[in-house]
Design a protein around this motif. Structure first.
Motif, mmCIF file in Angstrom:
data_model
loop_
_atom_site.group_PDB
_atom_site.id
_atom_site.type_symbol
_atom_site.label_atom_id
_atom_site.label_comp_id
_atom_site.label_asym_id
_atom_site.label_seq_id
_atom_site.Cartn_x
_atom_site.Cartn_y
_atom_site.Cartn_z
ATOM 1 N N SER A 36 0.831 -1.207 0.000
ATOM 2 C CA SER A 36 0.000 0.000 0.000
ATOM 3 C C SER A 36 0.864 1.254 0.000
ATOM 4 C CB SER A 36 -0.920 0.013 1.219
ATOM 5 O OG SER A 36 -1.878 -0.997 1.080
ATOM 6 N N ASN A 87 1.334 9.495 7.528
ATOM 7 C CA ASN A 87 0.198 8.654 7.935
ATOM 8 C C ASN A 87 -0.218 7.693 6.828
ATOM 9 O OD1 ASN A 87 -2.155 7.763 9.184
ATOM 10 N ND2 ASN A 87 -3.345 9.505 8.496
ATOM 11 N N ARG A 137 -1.764 2.582 10.690
ATOM 12 C CA ARG A 137 -2.508 3.676 10.091
ATOM 13 C C ARG A 137 -3.881 3.837 10.759
ATOM 14 N NH1 ARG A 137 -4.818 5.032 4.138
ATOM 15 N NH2 ARG A 137 -3.081 3.951 3.199
ATOM 16 N N LYS A 138 -4.482 2.696 11.038
ATOM 17 C CA LYS A 138 -5.813 2.716 11.648
ATOM 18 C C LYS A 138 -5.777 3.313 13.058
ATOM 19 C CE LYS A 138 -9.464 -0.413 13.172
ATOM 20 N NZ LYS A 138 -9.979 -1.779 13.155
ATOM 21 N N PHE A 163 -2.658 -7.266 8.535
ATOM 22 C CA PHE A 163 -3.937 -6.632 8.196
ATOM 23 C C PHE A 163 -4.952 -6.952 9.281
ATOM 24 C CE2 PHE A 163 -7.990 -6.046 6.102
ATOM 25 C CZ PHE A 163 -7.782 -4.850 5.436
ATOM 26 N N SER A 184 -6.729 12.295 6.024
ATOM 27 C CA SER A 184 -6.531 10.915 6.465
ATOM 28 C C SER A 184 -6.408 10.808 7.984
ATOM 29 C CB SER A 184 -5.288 10.309 5.801
ATOM 30 O OG SER A 184 -4.142 11.050 6.146
ATOM 31 N N HIS A 185 -6.069 11.896 8.652
ATOM 32 C CA HIS A 185 -6.010 11.880 10.115
ATOM 33 C C HIS A 185 -7.407 11.972 10.737
ATOM 34 C CE1 HIS A 185 -1.697 12.163 10.854
ATOM 35 N NE2 HIS A 185 -1.616 13.013 9.867
ATOM 36 N N SER A 215 -11.773 5.319 11.918
ATOM 37 C CA SER A 215 -10.678 4.355 11.778
ATOM 38 C C SER A 215 -10.750 3.497 10.519
ATOM 39 C CB SER A 215 -10.590 3.478 13.022
ATOM 40 O OG SER A 215 -11.717 2.659 13.122
ATOM 41 N N LYS A 242 -10.020 5.619 7.339
ATOM 42 C CA LYS A 242 -8.639 6.067 7.526
ATOM 43 C C LYS A 242 -7.673 4.961 7.090
ATOM 44 C CE LYS A 242 -5.877 7.371 11.614
ATOM 45 N NZ LYS A 242 -5.959 7.558 13.067
ATOM 46 N N ARG A 243 -8.051 3.735 7.420
ATOM 47 C CA ARG A 243 -7.215 2.586 7.098
ATOM 48 C C ARG A 243 -7.282 2.228 5.615
ATOM 49 N NH1 ARG A 243 -8.605 -3.278 9.781
ATOM 50 N NH2 ARG A 243 -6.566 -4.195 9.509
ATOM 51 N N LEU A 244 -8.445 2.453 5.006
ATOM 52 C CA LEU A 244 -8.643 1.981 3.632
ATOM 53 C C LEU A 244 -8.257 2.997 2.569
ATOM 54 C CD1 LEU A 244 -12.143 0.249 4.046
ATOM 55 C CD2 LEU A 244 -9.902 -0.850 3.979
ATOM 56 N N LEU A 245 -8.228 4.274 2.917
ATOM 57 C CA LEU A 245 -8.036 5.322 1.908
ATOM 58 C C LEU A 245 -6.801 5.056 1.036
ATOM 59 C CD1 LEU A 245 -8.821 8.090 0.742
ATOM 60 C CD2 LEU A 245 -7.422 9.145 2.533
ATOM 61 N N ASN A 246 -7.031 5.112 -0.268
ATOM 62 C CA ASN A 246 -5.968 4.920 -1.263
ATOM 63 C C ASN A 246 -5.305 3.552 -1.175
ATOM 64 O OD1 ASN A 246 -6.357 7.434 -2.423
ATOM 65 N ND2 ASN A 246 -4.976 8.438 -0.989
ATOM 66 N N THR A 247 -6.075 2.544 -0.808
ATOM 67 C CA THR A 247 -5.560 1.174 -0.839
ATOM 68 C C THR A 247 -6.484 0.318 -1.705
ATOM 69 O OG1 THR A 247 -6.797 0.328 1.064
ATOM 70 C CG2 THR A 247 -4.711 1.429 1.537
ATOM 71 N N TYR A 248 -6.029 -0.878 -1.980
ATOM 72 C CA TYR A 248 -6.784 -1.832 -2.786
ATOM 73 C C TYR A 248 -7.141 -3.036 -1.917
ATOM 74 C CZ TYR A 248 -5.436 0.844 -6.887
ATOM 75 O OH TYR A 248 -5.288 1.853 -7.809
ATOM 76 N N ASN A 303 -7.347 -6.646 -0.597
ATOM 77 C CA ASN A 303 -6.415 -7.759 -0.697
ATOM 78 C C ASN A 303 -7.087 -9.018 -0.155
ATOM 79 O OD1 ASN A 303 -6.322 -7.651 2.116
ATOM 80 N ND2 ASN A 303 -4.569 -6.261 2.100
ATOM 81 N N HIS A 328 -6.891 -10.372 2.562
ATOM 82 C CA HIS A 328 -7.322 -10.257 3.958
ATOM 83 C C HIS A 328 -8.654 -9.526 4.080
ATOM 84 C CE1 HIS A 328 -3.493 -11.819 5.145
ATOM 85 N NE2 HIS A 328 -2.859 -10.848 4.529
ATOM 86 N N SER A 329 -8.879 -8.565 3.201
ATOM 87 C CA SER A 329 -10.129 -7.811 3.302
ATOM 88 C C SER A 329 -11.242 -8.464 2.495
ATOM 89 C CB SER A 329 -9.925 -6.363 2.834
ATOM 90 O OG SER A 329 -9.391 -6.327 1.533
ATOM 91 N N ASP A 331 -15.669 -0.267 13.061
ATOM 92 C CA ASP A 331 -14.266 -0.581 13.253
ATOM 93 C C ASP A 331 -13.709 -1.404 12.091
ATOM 94 O OD1 ASP A 331 -12.327 0.000 15.174
ATOM 95 O OD2 ASP A 331 -12.256 -2.106 15.773
ATOM 96 N N GLU A 332 -14.571 -2.237 11.522
ATOM 97 C CA GLU A 332 -14.144 -3.125 10.431
ATOM 98 C C GLU A 332 -15.231 -3.157 9.358
ATOM 99 O OE1 GLU A 332 -11.240 -4.479 10.261
ATOM 100 O OE2 GLU A 332 -10.553 -4.223 12.319
#
Lengths: 385, 407
Positions: A229, A249, A257-258, A287, B278-279, B283, B286-292, B294, B296-297, B316-317
C-alpha cells in the motif's frame, strides 16, 4: 540465551548508532520530514473508568514493618523530617502486611528533588503506589512547554514544577493526589485529571522536490517495495515529480494507520486482552491483528521465527524490544520509523494512545525501576518468512 | 418514502463527443427538485477548495494506479494473442443492419459480412475486423456497434467493457506513464462512449498486440485501471470562536472520536495550519483510503464492494455480511437526510427503477469517500461528487439520495 548475549551491548550504544537529529536532511534515507508535535488527552469517557485518588497523599510499603520503613526514610530524610511524618495526623501506619505513610502536601512540596527521587524510586517498586509505579510523564524541557499557555492555571503549573522530577530526558510526576487537591471545583478537578492524561505524538509531512532521490526514498518508506500500500501511495503522490508534500500517515501499514493518534476503546479489549506495545509492534505489518501478541511470552518465539537481529543502520519497520534485566523478559516493544522516531503504544492502558514519539522518551517511560536493555530486530525477507 | 428524500436528478438529454471533450445539453427535469449536469468525459480541475460548516478543505487531485497484484480483470492479458474477435448473436442480415445503423460504409460492410472476415457458426457470428476498419470506426459508431455484440457464452470485453475514469485518457495520462505514447494514442483512439457519455475501452486484444513486451501489456492494464483520488487538507487557521463548529462537524455527533482527539490537539499547535484528511477520518476509512482490497479484506473471491464500505463508515471493520449484498436494507439504521449534508452521510445513487447503483459517503464540500465497484483493482478513494456521479450515469437520468445514520 544466545540472542541475549548478542544484544547485550545495545543498551549502552543505542544512542550512538541512531543518527543524530541534526543530520543533514538531504542525506537522510527517510527524506525531508517535518514533524510537528501534538498533545493527545484521553477521552473523558475513558478517564471516567479510572477512579481519581484521594487528596491526601499516601506512600504504601507492602510487606514491610514500620521500623524498617522508618530506617529507610532516615537514610534519606533528616531525623526532624521523619519525626514530622510520625507526628502528622495519621503518622506512620502499620497495617497487616503494609506500612502507610501520609505526608502532607506541604511536606512533599518542601522536599528536595534528590530526596524525592530516592523515596519515589522505592515506592516505584510497588504497584500499590500507581503513580510512582507508573508516573505521569512530561516529555518536555519544562512543565510550561508540556501544558502550553492556557491549559492549566499558573498555580497548577507552579505546583507541577515543584513536584516533577527527572527520569532520563523527561520529567516525571507522581504526586497526583497533591495536584488534584489544589483544584477549586469538581469541573476543575476533572480538567486537571484529563490534563494529566496528556501524551504527545507527531504529525509528520514528507516533502519531496526536484532534487529528491525518489527511488531511494521509496525504497526506505516501502521497505524495498514490501509494503504494497505504501508503494502505491508513494507512486501516486510522486509519479509526476516536482515539489510536493504528503502525510506520513498514508505510508503506514494498515494497522498502525488505523490506530495512529487514537486511544483504545473498551471494544479494543472485547476479545479478552487490550492492545499494548507488543501487540502493536508484532502486528505492525498485519492486516488482521493477532490478539495473542499482547502476551509478552509470545514475543521472543515470534521474533525468532520471523525476525533477525538487526545491524545498523536501522531502518523503517525494525522492531525495538525493551527487556528488563532483572526480570529477564521483554517489557515493551515499538517500531522504528526514521531519525529517532518510533511508532509505539506505551502499555496496555486505554489511556495510552498509539503515537509517534522520540525513542529516548519511550526509553524514559520504561526506565522507572531500571534501565531496560534495548534490542533491535528486523523482519526477515519474504523468502525466509 | 422516496419522494421525501433529498435527491437531484442527473439529467443528460443529449451527448455529442468531439475527441476528449464532451458537450452536454441538460435541463431541469420536470422543473422540480435539484438538478446537476454531469459530464462523464470532462477533465476536471486538479485543485479545488470548499468552505462550509466543515471549515475550509482543499482537494488536490492525484491519479492512483492499481498495482500488478490487484489486476484481476486481465483476461485479455492471458489471451490477447487470439486477436480481435467480435461475436454477434444473430444472423448476417441482422449484423448488416447493425453496421448500417452505425453508418459503416458499403465497402466496410461488404468486408465485415463476408468470409474470411466473418465466420458463421449458426448459433452466432464471429467477425475478425481488419486493422484499417477497426481503427477508423467513429466513436459514436463504435459505441453503438459494441453495444450490440454479445453471445450466450462467456461475457467478453465487448459485452462488459472496461470503464475508464471520468475524463478518459486525457485525464489519466496527465500523470506520467511508462507505456509508449503510441499506445496511449491508440487507447485514446479506441475509447468510445455509450449513450450517457461514460468512456469505455474494449479493444484491448488489439492494443496488447501492439505492445512491445508482456511488461508493457501489464503497464497498459495498470494504466487503464487509473482513477482519480486526491489529498484533502483541512485548514486549521481559523478563529477561536469557530473551532467548536469545526469539532462538531467532524466528530459527527460523537461517532467519529478520532476527529475529536486529533483536531483538538492539532488546533493547540499554531505550527499546524492544516491537517491531512486521512487523520480525521474514522478508523475504517482512515485505514482503507488509497488502498486496494487484498486477500485479507476479501472473503475468498468476494471482494469488498461499495455497500460494505459505505455502511461500515463509522464501524471498526468492514461488515463481511455486506460484502456481497446487492441492495442492503438500511431502514432500521438510517433515515433520509436533508441539507446540510453531514460528515459520513450515506450517498445512494439510484436507477430510474429504484435499483441501487452505488453507495458512498459524504465527507465535506463536494468530496466523497468511495469504492467504485467490487473489483479489487478499484481502490478506496476520495473523489469529487462530479467524478463519482459521472461514473454511475448509466441511464439518461439517475437520482441521488442521502441518508443519515440514526443516533
Amino acid at each position: 540465551m544466545i540472542f541475549q548475549k548478542s544484544f547485550l551491548t545495545l543498551t549502552f550504544t543505542l544512542f550512538s548508532f541512531l543518527p543524530p537529529i541534526s543530520q543533514s536532511e538531504d542525506l537522510s534515507p527517510w527524506g525531508n520530514m517535518s514533524p510537528k508535535k501534538i498533545y493527545l488527552e484521553a477521552p473523558s469517557a475513558s478517564l471516567s473508568y479510572f477512579p481519581r485518588p484521594s487528596y491526601r497523599p499516601v506512600w504504601k510499603f507492602p510487606e514491610s514493618q514500620s521500623e524498617e520503613i522508618k530506617a529507610f526514610l532516615l537514610t534519606i530524610l533528616t531525623p526532624e523530617e521523619v519525626k514530622y511524618l510520625e507526628n502528622s495526623e495519621v503518622g506512620i501506619q502499620q497495617l497487616e502486611g503494609e506500612v502507610r505513610v501520609y505526608p502532607t502536601v506541604s511536606f512533599i512540596r518542601q522536599l528536595s528533588r534528590e530526596k524525592k527521587r530516592k523515596i519515589y524510586q522505592k515506592l516505584a517498586q510497588y504497584r500499590a503506589n500507581p503513580f510512582h509505579y507508573q508516573p505521569v510523564f512530561l516529555h518536555a524541557d519544562s512543565v510550561e512547554e508540556w501544558f502550553g499557555n492556557n491549559r492549566l492555571p499558573a498555580s497548577s503549573i507552579a505546583l507541577l514544577k515543584e513536584l516533577a522530577y527527572p527520569i532520563g530526558s523527561s520529567l516525571a510526576f507522581s504526586d497526583v493526589s497533591a495536584f488534584l487537591s489544589i483544584s477549586g471545583s469538581v469541573a476543575q478537578e476533572e480538567s486537571y485529571w484529563k490534563a494529566l492524561s496528556r501524551n504527545y505524538s507527531m504529525i509528520i509531512e514528507l516533502a519531496v522536490d526536484e532534487g529528491t532521490d525518489l527511488e531511494a526514498l521509496k525504497n526506505y518508506w516501502t521497505i524495498d517495495g514490501r509494503l504494497e500500500s505504501a508503494t502505491i501511495i508513494f507512486e501516486t503522490f510522486t509519479r509526476d515529480g516536482g515539489k510536493t508534500t504528503f502525510d506520513i500517515n498514508q505510508m503506514l501499514p494498515s494497522i498502525p494507520r488505523k490506530y495512529y493518534n487514537s486511544f483504545p476503546t473498551l471494544r479494543s479489549g472485547a476479545a479478552g486482552t487490550f492492545p499494548n506495545g507488543f501487540w502493536t509492534s508484532l502486528n505492525f505489518f498485519s492486516f488482521l491483528p493477532d490478539p495473542a501478541f499482547s502476551d509478552w511470552t509470545e514475543v521472543i518465539p515470534y521474533l525468532k521465527k520471523r525476525y533477525s537481529p538487526a545491524e545498523e543502520p536501522y531502518r523503517y519497520g525494525d522492531l525495538i524490544l525493551f527487556r528488563s534485566p532483572s526480570m529477564d523478559r521483554p517489557v515493551h516493544a515499538c517500531v522504528y520509523l526514521a531519525d529517532d522516531l518510533v511508532f509505539t503504544k506505551n502499555g496496555i492502558s486505554i489511556l495510552e494512545p498509539w503515537v509517534i514519539m522520540h525513542l529516548p522518551h519511550v526509553i524514559d517511560r520504561f526506565s522507572v525501576r531500571e534501565l531496560p536493555e534495548v534490542q533491535v530486530w528486523r523482519r526477515n525477507p519474504p523468502s525466509q518468512q | 418514502m422516496r419522494s421525501s428524500l433529498q435527491k437531484f436528478p442527473l439529467i443528460l438529454l443529449s451527448l455529442i463527443l468531439f475527441g476528449e471533450i464532451d458537450l452536454v445539453l441538460a435541463q431541469n427535469a420536470n422543473g422540480s427538485g435539484e438538478s446537476r449536469v454531469v459530464v462523464p468525459g470532462q477533465n476536471r480541475d486538479a485543485t479545488k477548495t470548499f468552505s462550509g460548516p466543515w471549515g475550509t478543505i482543499s482537494f488536490r487531485e492525484a491519479i492512483i494506479e492499481a498495482p500488478e497484484w490487484a489486476i484481476s480483470d486481465g483476461r485479455w492479458l492471458a489471451n490477447w494473442q487470439e486477436g480481435t474477435v467480435w461475436r454477434f448473436q444473430g444472423n448476417i442480415p441482422q449484423f448488416r443492419q447493425v453496421l448500417e445503423t452505425a453508418r459503416f460504409s458499403l465497402s466496410e460492410i461488404g468486408v465485415l459480412t463476408n468470409p474470411p472476415t466473418l465466420r458463421n457458426f449458426g448459433t452466432h457470428l464471429e467477425i475478425y475486423p481488419p486493422e484499417n476498419i477497426l481503427l477508423n470506426i467513429p466513436r459514436q459508431s463504435r459505441g453503438y456497434l459494441y453495444s450490440k455484440l454479445k453471445t450466450k457464452g462467456e461475457r467478453d470485453l465487448y459485452e462488459v467493457p472496461i470503464q475508464l475514469a471520468p475524463g478518459g485518457v486525457s485525464r489519466i495520462s496527465n500523470s506520467k506513464t511508462s507505456i509508449s505514447p503510441d499506445i496511449v494514442d491508440l487507447i485514446t483512439q479506441l475509447t468510445y462512449t455509450r449513450r450517457t457519455g461514460i468512456l469505455y475501452i474494449s479493444d484491448l486484444h488489439y492494443i496488447a498486440g501492439k505492445a512491445k513486451s508482456d511488461e508493457e501489456r501489464l503497464r497498459i492494464a495498470q494504466f487503464i485501471s487509473r482513477e482519480p483520488t486526491g489529498t484533502a487538507t483541512l485548514s486549521l487557521d481559523i478563529p477561536q470562536e469557530e473551532r467548536s463548529n469545526l469539532l462538531s462537524y467532524w466528530s459527527a455527533r460523537g461517532k467519529n472520536t478520532t476527529a475529536e482527539t486529533i483536531l483538538s490537539s492539532s488546533l493547540e499547535n499554531p505550527e499546524i495550519t492544516s491537517l491531512d484528511l486521512s487523520h480525521i477520518l474514522p478508523s475504517l476509512p482512515k485505514r482503507l483510503l488509497n488502498t486496494y482490497a487484498n486477500q485479507h479484506s476479501s472473503i475468498g473471491i468476494r471482494h469488498p464492494n461499495c455497500y460494505a464500505t459505505a455502511l461500515s463508515f463509522f464501524e471498526d471493520e468492514l461488515s463481511p455480511q455486506l460484502v456481497e449484498t446487492l441492495q442492503p436494507d438500511i431502514s432500521n439504521r438510517y433515515s433520509p437526510a436533508s441539507r446540510p449534508w453531514q460528515f459520513g452521510d450515506l450517498v445512494v445513487i439510484l436507477s430510474s427503477s429504484g435499483q441501487w447503483l452505488h453507495t458512498c459517503n459524504y465527507i465535506a464540500g463536494e468530496i466523497l469517500f468511495t469504492k467504485n465497484g467490487k473489483n479489487p483493482e478499484r481502490p478506496w478513494v476520495i473523489q469529487t461528487m462530479d467524478d463519482v456521479f459521472a461514473s454511475y450515469l448509466r441511464e439518461d437520468s439517475v437520482t441521488v439520495a442521502f441518508f443519515r445514520l440514526r443516533e
